[in-house]
Design a protein around this motif. Structure first.
Motif, mmCIF file in Angstrom:
data_model
loop_
_atom_site.group_PDB
_atom_site.id
_atom_site.type_symbol
_atom_site.label_atom_id
_atom_site.label_comp_id
_atom_site.label_asym_id
_atom_site.label_seq_id
_atom_site.Cartn_x
_atom_site.Cartn_y
_atom_site.Cartn_z
ATOM 1 N N UNK A 32 63.477 56.783 43.396
ATOM 2 C CA UNK A 32 63.996 58.158 43.364
ATOM 3 C C UNK A 32 65.416 58.216 43.898
ATOM 4 N N UNK A 33 65.740 57.370 44.891
ATOM 5 C CA UNK A 33 67.119 57.343 45.406
ATOM 6 C C UNK A 33 68.088 56.795 44.359
ATOM 7 N N UNK A 34 67.641 55.805 43.579
ATOM 8 C CA UNK A 34 68.463 55.274 42.487
ATOM 9 C C UNK A 34 68.776 56.378 41.486
ATOM 10 N N UNK A 35 67.750 57.149 41.100
ATOM 11 C CA UNK A 35 67.935 58.214 40.102
ATOM 12 C C UNK A 35 68.789 59.345 40.650
ATOM 13 N N UNK A 36 68.542 59.722 41.903
ATOM 14 C CA UNK A 36 69.251 60.874 42.475
ATOM 15 C C UNK A 36 70.734 60.598 42.678
ATOM 16 N N UNK A 37 71.050 59.419 43.230
ATOM 17 C CA UNK A 37 72.452 59.131 43.582
ATOM 18 C C UNK A 37 73.172 58.293 42.526
ATOM 19 N N UNK A 38 72.461 57.911 41.478
ATOM 20 C CA UNK A 38 73.048 57.139 40.390
ATOM 21 C C UNK A 38 73.733 55.861 40.898
ATOM 22 N N UNK A 39 72.971 55.111 41.689
ATOM 23 C CA UNK A 39 73.450 53.844 42.208
ATOM 24 C C UNK A 39 72.445 52.766 41.829
ATOM 25 N N UNK A 40 72.797 51.533 42.084
ATOM 26 C CA UNK A 40 71.925 50.420 41.723
ATOM 27 C C UNK A 40 70.828 50.227 42.769
ATOM 28 N N UNK A 41 69.718 49.576 42.413
ATOM 29 C CA UNK A 41 68.686 49.267 43.407
ATOM 30 C C UNK A 41 69.214 48.419 44.562
ATOM 31 N N UNK A 42 70.183 47.539 44.265
ATOM 32 C CA UNK A 42 70.766 46.717 45.328
ATOM 33 C C UNK A 42 71.486 47.601 46.349
ATOM 34 N N UNK A 43 72.210 48.615 45.871
ATOM 35 C CA UNK A 43 72.910 49.529 46.779
ATOM 36 C C UNK A 43 71.919 50.267 47.664
ATOM 37 N N UNK A 44 70.826 50.736 47.091
ATOM 38 C CA UNK A 44 69.800 51.432 47.870
ATOM 39 C C UNK A 44 69.217 50.503 48.925
ATOM 40 N N UNK A 45 68.888 49.285 48.508
ATOM 41 C CA UNK A 45 68.301 48.323 49.442
ATOM 42 C C UNK A 45 69.240 48.035 50.607
ATOM 43 N N UNK A 46 70.538 47.872 50.311
ATOM 44 C CA UNK A 46 71.500 47.557 51.374
ATOM 45 C C UNK A 46 71.733 48.753 52.291
ATOM 46 N N UNK A 47 71.747 49.954 51.729
ATOM 47 C CA UNK A 47 71.926 51.159 52.549
ATOM 48 C C UNK A 47 70.753 51.337 53.507
ATOM 49 N N UNK A 48 69.537 51.130 53.023
ATOM 50 C CA UNK A 48 68.367 51.234 53.889
ATOM 51 C C UNK A 48 68.368 50.140 54.951
ATOM 52 N N UNK A 49 68.805 48.956 54.572
ATOM 53 C CA UNK A 49 68.889 47.866 55.547
ATOM 54 C C UNK A 49 69.898 48.193 56.644
ATOM 55 N N UNK A 50 70.988 48.868 56.269
ATOM 56 C CA UNK A 50 71.983 49.255 57.251
ATOM 57 C C UNK A 50 71.395 50.255 58.247
ATOM 58 N N UNK A 51 70.635 51.251 57.732
ATOM 59 C CA UNK A 51 70.015 52.234 58.616
ATOM 60 C C UNK A 51 68.942 51.583 59.491
ATOM 61 N N UNK A 52 68.225 50.595 58.935
ATOM 62 C CA UNK A 52 67.225 49.884 59.729
ATOM 63 C C UNK A 52 67.889 49.109 60.859
ATOM 64 N N UNK A 53 69.047 48.500 60.565
ATOM 65 C CA UNK A 53 69.778 47.758 61.597
ATOM 66 C C UNK A 53 70.259 48.686 62.709
#
Length: 477
Positions: A32-53
């Motif tokens: 849903x984040x990919x569809x909403x923000x029109x970004x790649x799955x890799x971008x979503x994964x890295x953004x979530x990893x940043x927030x987890x860090x």
């Protein structure tokens, strides 16, 4: 660069929306984040990893991302004033203060603010780095058997052999140690060769990072002037006699900051003078792979013409690749090699094996010679663009030598110019430059600036940077 920007933007957006969820509440799915923000799955994964860090979210494989519990309130700051006494008393008996001044190094390591032209950089611009080749090499290295195992403390035999061949002469793999970058190699060499309080002869001007290493080890840097042909042998001999030094640190090829190459007739003289003084020559061969395409044949490393073990040689892959590709070599002959090896083991154990394997994959691939040819042409074009722009816009800044290798130009300022004021004015005008003072171990003969042409995007940005420097000079000169 675009991917990194997208990750940062998405992470910031998700950070702002976290208050919508209770602690333990589930965030929207990656899809849903990919569809909403029109970004790649890799971008979503890295953004979530940043927030987890950052401790803001918790990710659970197969379940998703959840808001993390609030961080505990930070405890009040303690009283660390006692350390001033402890640190000062600890060095009271030192012949030479061992406090570390990293300002001269940080000038070329610190990233300038957005929009500022980076004439102070010490590494290749991302567009010049072999990112694709390095990524492919790292991927291939990751598939090698035993890649995560412990390497030999001296380094992988194949990589030591490659560096030995690069040095030439009679240097063998058995005389090479793999180290984590040139700075680490210099630190090991100076610690091995000189006790605290001892003098160490250095070129003047010279690399500030080496001066910082020497001073932090309690050594006394003694300057020996260089000219367009490198260090002056007569003055080197005088300095050995006057100080009793047993170490001379030099950069015979495209010296930092002057760009000088040690003249053929001086090479043998330097080795003879050091040998008669019972001293070592630490050869920092840091930019041999950043030769410009108009340079012609390069002189061999001093170590290739040294059968007596006078030279301790340092060579690195970092400058020709990436600041994070920290693989270099120390080469020495005789009993000193064991001392170098012992100090390196105590300090770092060994260079991580995946990085050594990746280095082997990179230098053994067809992409490596192609990359070297590309940067050879690119650096010449940038050097010529900067020299031409300086002649046109800033003729009052003297450019005594245009090197055929390396990544910077060394300019002398008009007499009486305030280096600090010019550096500050340049930054206000939108260009970061490196002042000359940190390159001298004693009082400098004049004001200087060093301008890098490798850390910028290309000739257009170079011309704009020189234009901005013109504005700063109009304010200060």
């Amino acid at each position: 660069m675009q991917e990194r920007s997208s990750v940062t933007d998405l992470a910031e957006q998700l950070r702002r929306e976290l208050d919508r969820y209770s602690v333990g509440g589930k965030l929207p799915s990656s899809r849903s984040l990919v569809d909403r923000f029109r970004v790649s799955p890799v971008t979503v994964s890295r953004a979530l990893a940043q927030l987890a860090a950052e401790g803001l979210v918790v990710t659970r494989p197969g379940a998703g991302a959840f808001r993390a519990a609030a961080r505990p309130v930070a405890a009040p700051a303690g009283d660390t004033s006692w350390q001033e006494v402890a640190l000062s008393a600890d060095g009271a008996a030192d012949l030479v203060p061992r406090s570390v001044d990293a300002s001269g190094v940080l000038v070329s390591l610190a990233a300038p603010p957005p929009g500022v032209v980076e004439f102070n950089g010490g590494y290749l611009h991302p567009s010049l780095q072999p990112e694709r080749a390095m990524s492919a090499a790292l991927a291939r290295a990751g598939r090698r058997p035993g890649v995560w195992g412990r390497p030999p403390t001296e380094g992988l035999p194949e990589l030591r052999e490659w560096f030995a061949r690069s040095i030439g002469g009679a240097v063998t793999a058995a005389e090479v140690l793999i180290t984590a970058g040139g700075q680490s190699a210099l630190t090991t060499a100076l610690r091995a060769l000189a006790p605290p309080g001892a003098p160490v002869l250095v070129e003047s001007p010279t690399y500030p990072g080496m001066l910082a290493i020497a001073r932090s080890a309690g050594l006394r840097p003694v300057p020996v002037p260089v000219d367009a042909d490198g260090v002056k042998p007569a003055l080197l001999a005088d300095a050995f006699r006057a100080t009793g030094a047993r170490v001379f640190v030099c950069q015979p090829l495209f010296q930092n900051p002057t760009g000088a190459v040690l003249a053929p007739e001086r090479r043998g003289e330097v080795l003879r003078i050091a040998r008669e003084a019972g001293a070592f020559v630490v050869e920092d061969d840091f930019v041999r792979r950043l030769v410009h395409e108009d340079a012609g044949p390069l002189p061999r490393p001093l170590a290739a013409d040294d059968p007596d073990g006078v030279v301790v040689h340092i060579g690195s892959l970092t400058k020709a690749t990436s600041p994070s590709f920290r693989v270099s070599a120390l080469a020495a002959r005789g009993p000193v090699l064991e001392r170098l090896r012992a100090i390196q083991i105590v300090d770092t154990f060994f260079v991580p094996r995946p990085l050594q394997e990746a280095a082997l994959e990179l230098v053994g691939s067809p992409a490596w010679p192609r990359h070297l040819r590309t940067i050879s042409a690119e650096l010449k074009a940038r050097r010529d663009a900067m020299a031409a722009a300086l002649r046109l816009e800033l003729p009052e800044l003297a450019l005594p030598h245009i090197p055929s290798g390396g990544y910077h130009l060394w300019l002398r300022l008009p007499d009486g110019t305030d280096e600090t004021a010019l550096t500050a004015a340049a930054l206000r005008a939108g260009v970061a430059v490196t002042p000359g003072r940190p390159y001298f171990s004693a009082e400098p003969p004049a004001g200087h600036v060093r301008l890098s042409f490798a850390a910028v995007a290309g000739p257009r940005e170079i011309k704009e940077g020189v234009r901005r420097l013109r504005t700063a000079c109009d304010e200060v000169l």
